[in-house]
Design an enzyme around this catalytic site. Structure first.
Site, PDB file in Angstrom:
ATOM      1  N   THR A 144       0.823  -1.203   0.000  1.00  0.00           N
ATOM      2  CA  THR A 144       0.000   0.000   0.000  1.00  0.00           C
ATOM      3  C   THR A 144       0.859   1.256   0.000  1.00  0.00           C
ATOM      4  O   THR A 144       1.948   1.281   0.592  1.00  0.00           O
ATOM      5  CB  THR A 144      -0.948  -0.004   1.224  1.00  0.00           C
ATOM      6  OG1 THR A 144      -1.676   1.213   1.252  1.00  0.00           O
ATOM      7  CG2 THR A 144      -0.202  -0.149   2.538  1.00  0.00           C
ATOM      8  N   SER A 179      -1.664   3.432  10.453  1.00  0.00           N
ATOM      9  CA  SER A 179      -2.612   2.594  11.212  1.00  0.00           C
ATOM     10  C   SER A 179      -1.954   1.234  11.444  1.00  0.00           C
ATOM     11  O   SER A 179      -0.951   0.905  10.796  1.00  0.00           O
ATOM     12  CB  SER A 179      -3.914   2.387  10.417  1.00  0.00           C
ATOM     13  OG  SER A 179      -3.694   1.481   9.342  1.00  0.00           O
ATOM     14  N   TYR A 181      -3.133  -1.493  10.483  1.00  0.00           N
ATOM     15  CA  TYR A 181      -3.225  -2.199   9.189  1.00  0.00           C
ATOM     16  C   TYR A 181      -2.036  -1.815   8.303  1.00  0.00           C
ATOM     17  O   TYR A 181      -1.341  -2.673   7.755  1.00  0.00           O
ATOM     18  CB  TYR A 181      -4.547  -1.858   8.476  1.00  0.00           C
ATOM     19  CG  TYR A 181      -4.398  -1.958   6.980  1.00  0.00           C
ATOM     20  CD1 TYR A 181      -4.268  -3.206   6.368  1.00  0.00           C
ATOM     21  CD2 TYR A 181      -4.318  -0.812   6.177  1.00  0.00           C
ATOM     22  CE1 TYR A 181      -4.069  -3.303   4.987  1.00  0.00           C
ATOM     23  CE2 TYR A 181      -4.118  -0.895   4.809  1.00  0.00           C
ATOM     24  CZ  TYR A 181      -3.987  -2.147   4.229  1.00  0.00           C
ATOM     25  OH  TYR A 181      -3.775  -2.243   2.880  1.00  0.00           O
ATOM     26  N   HIS A 182      -1.822  -0.492   8.127  1.00  0.00           N
ATOM     27  CA  HIS A 182      -0.727  -0.067   7.241  1.00  0.00           C
ATOM     28  C   HIS A 182       0.614  -0.592   7.761  1.00  0.00           C
ATOM     29  O   HIS A 182       1.496  -0.962   6.979  1.00  0.00           O
ATOM     30  CB  HIS A 182      -0.712   1.463   7.120  1.00  0.00           C
ATOM     31  CG  HIS A 182      -1.848   2.024   6.297  1.00  0.00           C
ATOM     32  ND1 HIS A 182      -3.002   2.510   6.862  1.00  0.00           N
ATOM     33  CD2 HIS A 182      -2.010   2.149   4.955  1.00  0.00           C
ATOM     34  CE1 HIS A 182      -3.820   2.927   5.894  1.00  0.00           C
ATOM     35  NE2 HIS A 182      -3.244   2.723   4.734  1.00  0.00           N
ATOM     36  N   LYS A 185       1.500  -4.052   6.574  1.00  0.00           N
ATOM     37  CA  LYS A 185       2.057  -4.102   5.206  1.00  0.00           C
ATOM     38  C   LYS A 185       3.557  -3.814   5.229  1.00  0.00           C
ATOM     39  O   LYS A 185       4.310  -4.358   4.424  1.00  0.00           O
ATOM     40  CB  LYS A 185       1.352  -3.069   4.322  1.00  0.00           C
ATOM     41  CG  LYS A 185      -0.114  -3.349   4.088  1.00  0.00           C
ATOM     42  CD  LYS A 185      -0.293  -4.473   3.090  1.00  0.00           C
ATOM     43  CE  LYS A 185      -1.715  -4.590   2.617  1.00  0.00           C
ATOM     44  NZ  LYS A 185      -1.949  -5.738   1.757  1.00  0.00           N
TER      45      LYS A 185
HETATM   46  P1  NAD Z   1     -11.156  -7.407   0.404  1.00  0.00           P
HETATM   47  O1  NAD Z   1     -11.352  -7.386   1.871  1.00  0.00           O
HETATM   48  O2  NAD Z   1     -12.319  -7.131  -0.470  1.00  0.00           O
HETATM   49  O3  NAD Z   1     -10.528  -8.832  -0.052  1.00  0.00           O
HETATM   50  C1  NAD Z   1      -9.528  -9.484   0.676  1.00  0.00           C
HETATM   51  C2  NAD Z   1      -9.823 -10.978   0.604  1.00  0.00           C
HETATM   52  O4  NAD Z   1      -8.794 -11.691   1.289  1.00  0.00           O
HETATM   53  C3  NAD Z   1     -11.143 -11.344   1.275  1.00  0.00           C
HETATM   54  O5  NAD Z   1     -11.980 -12.032   0.369  1.00  0.00           O
HETATM   55  C4  NAD Z   1     -10.741 -12.223   2.465  1.00  0.00           C
HETATM   56  O6  NAD Z   1     -11.664 -13.241   2.733  1.00  0.00           O
HETATM   57  C5  NAD Z   1      -9.386 -12.757   2.020  1.00  0.00           C
HETATM   58  N1  NAD Z   1      -8.503 -13.108   3.131  1.00  0.00           N
HETATM   59  C6  NAD Z   1      -8.125 -12.338   4.184  1.00  0.00           C
HETATM   60  N2  NAD Z   1      -7.312 -13.025   5.012  1.00  0.00           N
HETATM   61  C7  NAD Z   1      -7.162 -14.258   4.462  1.00  0.00           C
HETATM   62  C8  NAD Z   1      -6.443 -15.417   4.842  1.00  0.00           C
HETATM   63  N3  NAD Z   1      -5.741 -15.473   5.979  1.00  0.00           N
HETATM   64  N4  NAD Z   1      -6.474 -16.504   4.023  1.00  0.00           N
HETATM   65  C9  NAD Z   1      -7.202 -16.481   2.873  1.00  0.00           C
HETATM   66  N5  NAD Z   1      -7.940 -15.418   2.488  1.00  0.00           N
HETATM   67  C10 NAD Z   1      -7.912 -14.311   3.274  1.00  0.00           C
HETATM   68  O7  NAD Z   1      -9.948  -6.394   0.071  1.00  0.00           O
HETATM   69  P2  NAD Z   1      -9.533  -5.714  -1.322  1.00  0.00           P
HETATM   70  O8  NAD Z   1     -10.043  -4.332  -1.328  1.00  0.00           O
HETATM   71  O9  NAD Z   1      -9.854  -6.625  -2.437  1.00  0.00           O
HETATM   72  O10 NAD Z   1      -7.970  -5.614  -1.130  1.00  0.00           O
HETATM   73  C11 NAD Z   1      -7.136  -6.674  -1.570  1.00  0.00           C
HETATM   74  C12 NAD Z   1      -5.679  -6.354  -1.242  1.00  0.00           C
HETATM   75  O11 NAD Z   1      -5.296  -5.128  -1.869  1.00  0.00           O
HETATM   76  C13 NAD Z   1      -5.399  -6.179   0.256  1.00  0.00           C
HETATM   77  O12 NAD Z   1      -4.169  -6.798   0.567  1.00  0.00           O
HETATM   78  C14 NAD Z   1      -5.297  -4.681   0.422  1.00  0.00           C
HETATM   79  O13 NAD Z   1      -4.458  -4.365   1.490  1.00  0.00           O
HETATM   80  C15 NAD Z   1      -4.745  -4.238  -0.912  1.00  0.00           C
HETATM   81  N6  NAD Z   1      -5.137  -2.869  -1.243  1.00  0.00           N
HETATM   82  C16 NAD Z   1      -6.452  -2.545  -1.387  1.00  0.00           C
HETATM   83  C17 NAD Z   1      -6.803  -1.244  -1.714  1.00  0.00           C
HETATM   84  C18 NAD Z   1      -8.237  -0.809  -1.871  1.00  0.00           C
HETATM   85  O14 NAD Z   1      -8.474   0.400  -2.056  1.00  0.00           O
HETATM   86  N7  NAD Z   1      -9.205  -1.714  -1.841  1.00  0.00           N
HETATM   87  C19 NAD Z   1      -5.793  -0.272  -1.896  1.00  0.00           C
HETATM   88  C20 NAD Z   1      -4.459  -0.645  -1.725  1.00  0.00           C
HETATM   89  C21 NAD Z   1      -4.137  -1.951  -1.406  1.00  0.00           C
HETATM   90  N1  USQ Z   2     -11.712   9.908   4.320  1.00  0.00           N
HETATM   91  C1  USQ Z   2     -12.584  10.982   4.430  1.00  0.00           C
HETATM   92  N2  USQ Z   2     -13.912  10.712   4.480  1.00  0.00           N
HETATM   93  C2  USQ Z   2     -14.430   9.448   4.418  1.00  0.00           C
HETATM   94  C3  USQ Z   2     -13.531   8.359   4.304  1.00  0.00           C
HETATM   95  C4  USQ Z   2     -12.183   8.622   4.265  1.00  0.00           C
HETATM   96  O1  USQ Z   2     -12.164  12.139   4.471  1.00  0.00           O
HETATM   97  O2  USQ Z   2     -15.654   9.288   4.470  1.00  0.00           O
HETATM   98  C5  USQ Z   2     -10.261  10.155   4.225  1.00  0.00           C
HETATM   99  C6  USQ Z   2      -9.424   9.416   5.255  1.00  0.00           C
HETATM  100  O3  USQ Z   2      -9.300  10.164   6.437  1.00  0.00           O
HETATM  101  C7  USQ Z   2      -8.098   9.261   4.530  1.00  0.00           C
HETATM  102  C8  USQ Z   2      -8.497   9.173   3.057  1.00  0.00           C
HETATM  103  O4  USQ Z   2      -9.835   9.646   2.969  1.00  0.00           O
HETATM  104  O5  USQ Z   2      -7.326  10.428   4.707  1.00  0.00           O
HETATM  105  C9  USQ Z   2      -8.438   7.760   2.497  1.00  0.00           C
HETATM  106  O6  USQ Z   2      -9.241   6.918   3.308  1.00  0.00           O
HETATM  107  P1  USQ Z   2      -9.826   5.536   2.771  1.00  0.00           P
HETATM  108  O7  USQ Z   2     -10.695   4.959   3.826  1.00  0.00           O
HETATM  109  O8  USQ Z   2     -10.389   5.703   1.401  1.00  0.00           O
HETATM  110  O9  USQ Z   2      -8.484   4.686   2.541  1.00  0.00           O
HETATM  111  P2  USQ Z   2      -7.478   4.049   3.576  1.00  0.00           P
HETATM  112  O10 USQ Z   2      -8.007   3.952   4.946  1.00  0.00           O
HETATM  113  O11 USQ Z   2      -6.152   4.734   3.395  1.00  0.00           O
HETATM  114  O12 USQ Z   2      -7.369   2.555   3.034  1.00  0.00           O
HETATM  115  C10 USQ Z   2      -7.651   2.193   1.671  1.00  0.00           C
HETATM  116  C11 USQ Z   2      -7.799   0.684   1.647  1.00  0.00           C
HETATM  117  C12 USQ Z   2      -6.487   0.043   2.091  1.00  0.00           C
HETATM  118  C13 USQ Z   2      -5.359   0.557   1.213  1.00  0.00           C
HETATM  119  C14 USQ Z   2      -5.294   2.077   1.228  1.00  0.00           C
HETATM  120  C15 USQ Z   2      -4.324   2.619   0.204  1.00  0.00           C
HETATM  121  O13 USQ Z   2      -8.872   0.287   2.499  1.00  0.00           O
HETATM  122  O14 USQ Z   2      -6.592  -1.373   1.970  1.00  0.00           O
HETATM  123  O15 USQ Z   2      -4.125   0.044   1.655  1.00  0.00           O
HETATM  124  O16 USQ Z   2      -6.593   2.595   0.849  1.00  0.00           O
HETATM  125  S1  USQ Z   2      -3.420   4.009   0.811  1.00  0.00           S
HETATM  126  O17 USQ Z   2      -4.357   5.000   1.313  1.00  0.00           O
HETATM  127  O18 USQ Z   2      -2.630   4.506  -0.283  1.00  0.00           O
HETATM  128  O19 USQ Z   2      -2.596   3.516   1.903  1.00  0.00           O
END
Ligand code: NAD
Ligand code: USQ
Length: 409
Positions: A144, A179, A181-182, A185
Site C-alpha cells: 500500500t 494505522s 493495518y498499514h 504491510k
Molecule cells: P477485500 O477485503 O475485499 O478482499 C480481501 C480478501 O482476502 C477477502 O476475500 C478475504 O476473505 C481474504 N482473506 C483475508 N485473510 C485471508 C487469509 N488469511 N487466508 C485467505 N484469504 C484471506 O480487500 P480488497 O479491497 O480486495 O484488497 C485486496 C488487497 O489489496 C489487500 O491486501 C489490500 O491491502 C490491498 N489494497 C487494497 C486497496 C483498496 O483500495 N481496496 C488499496 C491498496 C491496497
Molecule cells: N476519508 C474521508 N472521508 C471518508 C472516508 C475517508 O475524508 O468518508 C479520508 C481518510 O481520512 C483518509 C483518506 O480519505 O485520509 C483515504 O481513506 P480511505 O478509507 O479511502 O483509505 P485508507 O483507509 O487509506 O485505506 C484504503 C484501503 C487500504 C489501502 C489504502 C491505500 O482500504 O486497503 O491500503 O486505501 S493508501 O491510502 O494509499 O494507503
C-alpha cells in the site's frame, strides 16, 4: 502463466482472477472467505449482492468456456498453504489475501492483533511454502502507498539513494504508516525483501493507492460476476463512499480539513497493473517495488469532483467536514513517483465524470440496501470503535505452526 490468486473472493481479487482468466492464463482462485465473516461482525455488507465463489466460477465457465479452479484456503494454515503451492506449482502467486481496513485495525487491541497476525503470519506462511515447493515462482504482493505516510519530500518507488558521512547507498524508503493495518504491510515488505535476499525468491511489492470504481468489463458481464462494493465507514474507500452518499442525498463526509492527499486508481487499472507486473517478472533474488496509482487528489478535491459531476445533471450535493477520526495530517506536501508501471505499458483510466456517473448509477440501482447509519465514522484512532461492532474473537483461529511442532502439541 499458471497463476494463483489469493484473496479471490474480495473487491480486487475477484476482478483480477477474471481478468487473468480472460487473457488466457490458468487461474486458481483461493480465499478463506473470512471477509464475509468480518462483515457480519461489523454490521456491514456489500451494497452489490455478490454470488458465492462456486456460483461465480460456474457462471464464468458457462459464459466464456474458461475454467477458474476454486480452492478454499486459509493462509493462516502453513500445511494447507504448502499443499496448495505444491499441488499447482504456479508461475505467479498474486497475494491480495489480507485484512485490509485501516479503521478495522484501530477498533481495539484484539482487532489490531487479529489484523497483524492474519496479515504477517499469512504472508510468512506463503513465503515458506514458496521456498519449499515453488522457489522460482514470482510473488506479486499487494502492499500500500500508506506504507510511506506523508513525508515532506518526494516519495520514490521503494528505495532512495542516501548519502551519509560521505558514503552512498540505495536503501528502503523510510516508512511512516498511519494505522496498525498499514503497519502490517510494512512488516510484510520487510519479510518479503529478506526472503528474496536470503532464499533467492523473486517478488514485486505493489504499493497500491486507494482504489475506486464498481467493476471491470468482466464483472459487468453478469450479475453473478459482480464484485463487492463497500460504502460503509469500515470498508468503504473514500471515493466509493462519496458516490454512495451523493446517490442517496447524504452530505459527503470529508474528515477534518480535507487536505489529506493520496494516490488513487480505477479498479480497471488495478487488474491491468497486476497483469503487467506478472508478465514482467523480476530476477531470482530480486525484490522490487512499484507504486501502483495513477493520479493524486486531496479528499476535498474528490468531494468537489463528485459535487461537480452531480451539478452537471442539475443535482445539488452538500459537503460536510466532520471532526477527523484519524490522526493523519490534514495539510501536507505530497508528491509520489509512479513511473514503473507506466514504463511497462499501463495506459491509465483517469478519473472523469462518466466514471462517477457510472458508480452513482449502480448505487442508485441498489439504494434500498443502503444503511445511512454506516456513513458516520464509528472508529476513532485515539479512542477505538463504538456502535454495532462485535469484539474480535481472541484465540478462535489457530495460528499456523509447523506440523512437527503441532504433533508435539
Ligand atoms: P477485500 O477485503 O475485499 O478482499 C480481501 C480478501 O482476502 C477477502 O476475500 C478475504 O476473505 C481474504 N482473506 C483475508 N485473510 C485471508 C487469509 N488469511 N487466508 C485467505 N484469504 C484471506 O480487500 P480488497 O479491497 O480486495 O484488497 C485486496 C488487497 O489489496 C489487500 O491486501 C489490500 O491491502 C490491498 N489494497 C487494497 C486497496 C483498496 O483500495 N481496496 C488499496 C491498496 C491496497
Ligand atoms: N476519508 C474521508 N472521508 C471518508 C472516508 C475517508 O475524508 O468518508 C479520508 C481518510 O481520512 C483518509 C483518506 O480519505 O485520509 C483515504 O481513506 P480511505 O478509507 O479511502 O483509505 P485508507 O483507509 O487509506 O485505506 C484504503 C484501503 C487500504 C489501502 C489504502 C491505500 O482500504 O486497503 O491500503 O486505501 S493508501 O491510502 O494509499 O494507503
Amino acid at each position: 502463466m499458471r497463476v494463483i490468486v489469493l484473496g479471490a473472493d474480495g473487491y480486487l481479487g475477484w476482478p483480477t482472477a477474471l481478468h487473468l482468466s480472460a487473457k488466457g492464463h490458468d487461474v486458481v482462485a483461493a480465499d478463506s472467505l473470512i471477509r464475509r465473516r468480518w462483515d457480519l461482525r461489523c454490521g456491514t455488507e456489500s451494497l452489490v449482492p455478490i454470488a458465492g465463489m462456486k456460483r461465480r466460477v460456474a457462471r464464468w465457465k458457462e459464459l466464456t468456456g474458461k475454467q477458474i479452479i476454486w480452492e478454499r484456503l486459509d493462509l493462516m494454515s502453513l500445511p494447507d498453504t504448502t499443499a496448495l503451492i505444491a499441488q499447482y506449482t504456479p508461475d505467479v502467486v498474486v497475494h491480495f489475501a489480507e485484512q485490509r481496513s485501516a479503521p478495522y485495525s484501530m477498533i481495539s487491541g484484539p482487532h489490531a492483533v487479529e489484523t497483524q497476525v492474519n496479515n504477517v503470519v499469512g504472508t510468512l506462511n506463503l513465503l515458506f511454502a514458496l521456498r519449499e515447493s515453488a522457489p522460482n515462482c514470482h510473488l506479486v504482493k499487494l502492499g500500500t502507498m500508506g506504507e510511506y505516510g506523508t513525508p515532506n519530500i518526494d516519495i520514490e518507488e521503494g528505495f532512495i539513494e542516501i548519502e551519509h558521512n560521505g558514503r552512498k547507498d540505495r536503501l528502503p524508503y523510510p516508512k511512516q504508516p498511519g494505522s496498525f493495518y498499514h503497519l502490517s504491510k510494512v512488516h510484510d515488505s520487510h519479510n518479503i525483501m529478506f526472503t528474496c535476499r536470503a532464499w533467492g525468491l523473486r517478488a514485486t511489492d505493489l504499493n497500491q493507492g486507494v482504489v475506486y470504481g464498481s467493476g471491470t468489463p468482466e464483472t459487468d458481464m453478469h450479475s453473478e460476476l459482480r464484485t463487492r462494493f463497500d460504502y460503509d465507514d469500515i470498508w468503504g474507500t473514500v471515493l466509493n463512499r462519496f458516490c454512495a452518499q451523493s446517490a442517496v442525498g447524504h452530505a459527503l463526509t470529508v474528515y477534518g480539513k480535507g487536505g489529506q492527499t493520496r494516490g488513487f486508481l480505477d479498479i480497471r487499472d488495478t487488474v491491468r497493473c497486476v497483469e503487467l507486473a506478472a508478465l514482467n517478472p523480476p530476477d531470482s533474488g530480486e525484490f522490487r517495488v512499484f507504486n501502483q496509482f495513477t493520479e493524486q487528489y486531496s479528499v476535498s478535491q474528490l468531494a468537489e469532483r463528485v459535487k461537480a459531476a452531480r451539478s452537471a445533471h442539475g443535482l445539488e450535493t452538500t459537503i460536510t467536514h466532520l471532526p477527523n477520526p484519524r490522526t493523519d495530517m490534514e495539510a501536507h506536501y505530497y508528491k509520489a513517483k509512479h513511473q514503473r508501471l507506466l514504463d511497462l505499458g499501463l495506459v491509465p483510466h483517469n478519473l472523469d465524470d462518466s466514471l462517477i456517473d457510472h458508480v452513482i448509477g449502480l448505487v442508485e440501482h441498489y439504494k434500498r440496501r443502503i444503511k445511512p447509519e454506516l456513513f458516520a465514522p464509528r472508529v476513532d484512532w485515539r479512542f477505538g470503535g463504538r456502535g454495532k461492532i462485535k469484539a474480535a474473537p481472541t484465540g478462535r483461529r489457530r495460528v499456523a505452526i509447523a506440523p512437527s511442532v503441532a504433533r508435539r502439541g
